[in-house]
Enzyme design. Sequence first.
Site, PDB file in Angstrom:
ATOM      1  N   LYS A  70       0.840  -1.210   0.000  1.00 57.20           N
ATOM      2  CA  LYS A  70       0.000   0.000   0.000  1.00 57.20           C
ATOM      3  C   LYS A  70       0.881   1.268   0.000  1.00 57.20           C
ATOM      4  CE  LYS A  70      -2.132  -1.432   3.742  1.00 57.20           C
ATOM      5  NZ  LYS A  70      -1.484  -2.763   3.862  1.00 57.20           N
ATOM      6  N   THR A  71       1.872   1.285   0.895  1.00 57.61           N
ATOM      7  CA  THR A  71       2.763   2.452   0.964  1.00 57.61           C
ATOM      8  C   THR A  71       3.526   2.613  -0.348  1.00 57.61           C
ATOM      9  OG1 THR A  71       3.009   1.965   3.307  1.00 57.61           O
ATOM     10  CG2 THR A  71       4.595   3.509   2.369  1.00 57.61           C
ATOM     11  N   ASP A 115      -1.105   6.759   6.488  1.00 54.38           N
ATOM     12  CA  ASP A 115      -1.111   5.317   6.725  1.00 54.38           C
ATOM     13  C   ASP A 115      -1.981   5.045   7.961  1.00 54.38           C
ATOM     14  OD1 ASP A 115      -0.443   2.710   6.307  1.00 54.38           O
ATOM     15  OD2 ASP A 115       1.594   2.857   7.083  1.00 54.38           O
ATOM     16  N   THR A 164      -5.444  -1.280   7.140  1.00 51.11           N
ATOM     17  CA  THR A 164      -5.563  -2.735   7.190  1.00 51.11           C
ATOM     18  C   THR A 164      -6.983  -3.108   7.637  1.00 51.11           C
ATOM     19  OG1 THR A 164      -4.634  -2.527   9.407  1.00 51.11           O
ATOM     20  CG2 THR A 164      -3.154  -3.292   7.690  1.00 51.11           C
ATOM     21  N   ARG A 224       6.521  -8.096   1.743  1.00 49.76           N
ATOM     22  CA  ARG A 224       7.406  -7.667   2.842  1.00 49.76           C
ATOM     23  C   ARG A 224       8.038  -8.863   3.535  1.00 49.76           C
ATOM     24  NH1 ARG A 224       4.546  -4.258   6.756  1.00 49.76           N
ATOM     25  NH2 ARG A 224       5.096  -2.482   5.452  1.00 49.76           N
TER      26      ARG A 224
HETATM   27  P1  ADP Z   1       2.135  -1.940   3.197  1.00 48.52           P
HETATM   28  O1  ADP Z   1       2.169  -0.438   3.123  1.00 48.52           O
HETATM   29  O2  ADP Z   1       0.943  -2.536   2.526  1.00 48.52           O
HETATM   30  O3  ADP Z   1       2.315  -2.473   4.598  1.00 48.52           O
HETATM   31  P2  ADP Z   1       4.642  -1.734   1.727  1.00 48.52           P
HETATM   32  O4  ADP Z   1       4.239  -0.896   0.577  1.00 48.52           O
HETATM   33  O5  ADP Z   1       5.409  -1.061   2.818  1.00 48.52           O
HETATM   34  O6  ADP Z   1       3.382  -2.508   2.354  1.00 48.52           O
HETATM   35  O7  ADP Z   1       5.461  -2.979   1.136  1.00 48.52           O
HETATM   36  C1  ADP Z   1       6.470  -3.640   1.864  1.00 48.52           C
HETATM   37  C2  ADP Z   1       7.629  -3.964   0.950  1.00 48.52           C
HETATM   38  O8  ADP Z   1       7.229  -5.020   0.071  1.00 48.52           O
HETATM   39  C3  ADP Z   1       8.059  -2.807   0.048  1.00 48.52           C
HETATM   40  O9  ADP Z   1       9.126  -2.106   0.591  1.00 48.52           O
HETATM   41  C4  ADP Z   1       8.470  -3.484  -1.242  1.00 48.52           C
HETATM   42  O10 ADP Z   1       9.853  -3.744  -1.251  1.00 48.52           O
HETATM   43  C5  ADP Z   1       7.734  -4.798  -1.233  1.00 48.52           C
HETATM   44  N1  ADP Z   1       6.596  -4.796  -2.170  1.00 48.52           N
HETATM   45  C6  ADP Z   1       5.316  -4.518  -1.857  1.00 48.52           C
HETATM   46  N2  ADP Z   1       4.531  -4.684  -2.932  1.00 48.52           N
HETATM   47  C7  ADP Z   1       5.332  -5.075  -3.943  1.00 48.52           C
HETATM   48  C8  ADP Z   1       5.089  -5.418  -5.308  1.00 48.52           C
HETATM   49  N3  ADP Z   1       3.853  -5.410  -5.831  1.00 48.52           N
HETATM   50  N4  ADP Z   1       6.149  -5.759  -6.081  1.00 48.52           N
HETATM   51  C9  ADP Z   1       7.393  -5.792  -5.552  1.00 48.52           C
HETATM   52  N5  ADP Z   1       7.684  -5.518  -4.251  1.00 48.52           N
HETATM   53  C10 ADP Z   1       6.667  -5.159  -3.470  1.00 48.52           C
END
Ligand code: ADP
Length: 346
Positions: A70-71, A115, A164, A224
Amino acid sequence: MSSEEKQNSLSPKQRSEDASLDLALRPKNFNEYVGQDKLKKNLKILIEAAKKRNEPIEHVLFHGPAGLGKTTLAHLVAREMNAQIKITSGPAISKVGDLVAIILRLEDGDILFIDEIHRLSKLIEEILYPALESRSIDFVSGKGPSAQSYHLPLKPFTLVAATTRTSLLSSPLRSRFSGGSFRLDFYTEEDIEKILERNAKILCVETKPEAIKMLASRSRFTPRIANRLLKRARDYAEVKGEGIITADLAGEALKLMDIDEMGLESLDRKILDTLITKFAGGPVGVGTLAAAVMEEAETIEEVYEPYLMQLGFLERTPRGRCATARAYEHLGLTPPATTQNQQKLI
Ligand code: ADP
């Protein structure tokens, strides 16, 4: 929780070198962002249309379990729009004044990323409504007779929010995401393999195909986690091997992390084991279950349960959490007849 469990846990808190490595691994454009194809298509159209009109894109919400990207998407939207991104989170905005200060500092076209938006208080949420809808902000400054109310116009900006827990968002807030509310799904194992292969290259570590497959199958369908396992397998291969991640070394590293063949960590198994042995398989309320495993209910709901449900090991029912026959089998236990029957009905 023992110190070993803490180290292995899925806690969002990370070691600082991990945080900088994460920056290197984060996709820089939509081509590097693996999977979530439908979502990407929709988002690209939204971005293209906004660019053509020379306007900021409309407000969007990304929701889904932690670590799914998401981030990363919020950063990609900002990059595609050539916009500056200001980052904050629900828990960081504890007073109305915090949000007012952030919003008043936004420049034309900026992206505001919030977030964990479900953690905003109702009072603060209400400040957001006019800001999102009519680009103005109403607030009161000071207390008592000297208090003054303000109505200030805002520069055009976009709110990109992540959560989430969409169920905790009020419907007025949900309806303000005029660009759309996008759900991120767990990834397929093939997509996780692609992510691992790309990231092994970035980390300059050689990997064997069977090792990639093994790490992907234990990654909870979550990028992640895949990145974390890759980094720990790299450490292990450097210390115990020649620096090449083979299937054997990956297997040993996973064993050391106490991650089983389904990707379950010790706390996942503790949750299932407690549900089965202390509460006869449920139903039991999440608060009671959390107290029994000495973890916060919120962490169980947001971090552990989504994957256990995805595997079909746990169900959320109106009366509480229940273990499925599959969960019994995974722990090497015999499910009671009723659970077997229920399983057949599902
Ligand atoms: P969330 O905000 O949903 O908790 P993040 O955006 O922080 O998740 O993602 C965590 C890590 O996973 C990122 O730093 C990235 O390296 C990896 N990641 C997430 N989505 C992808 C994707 N679609 N393709 C490649 N790497 C991804």
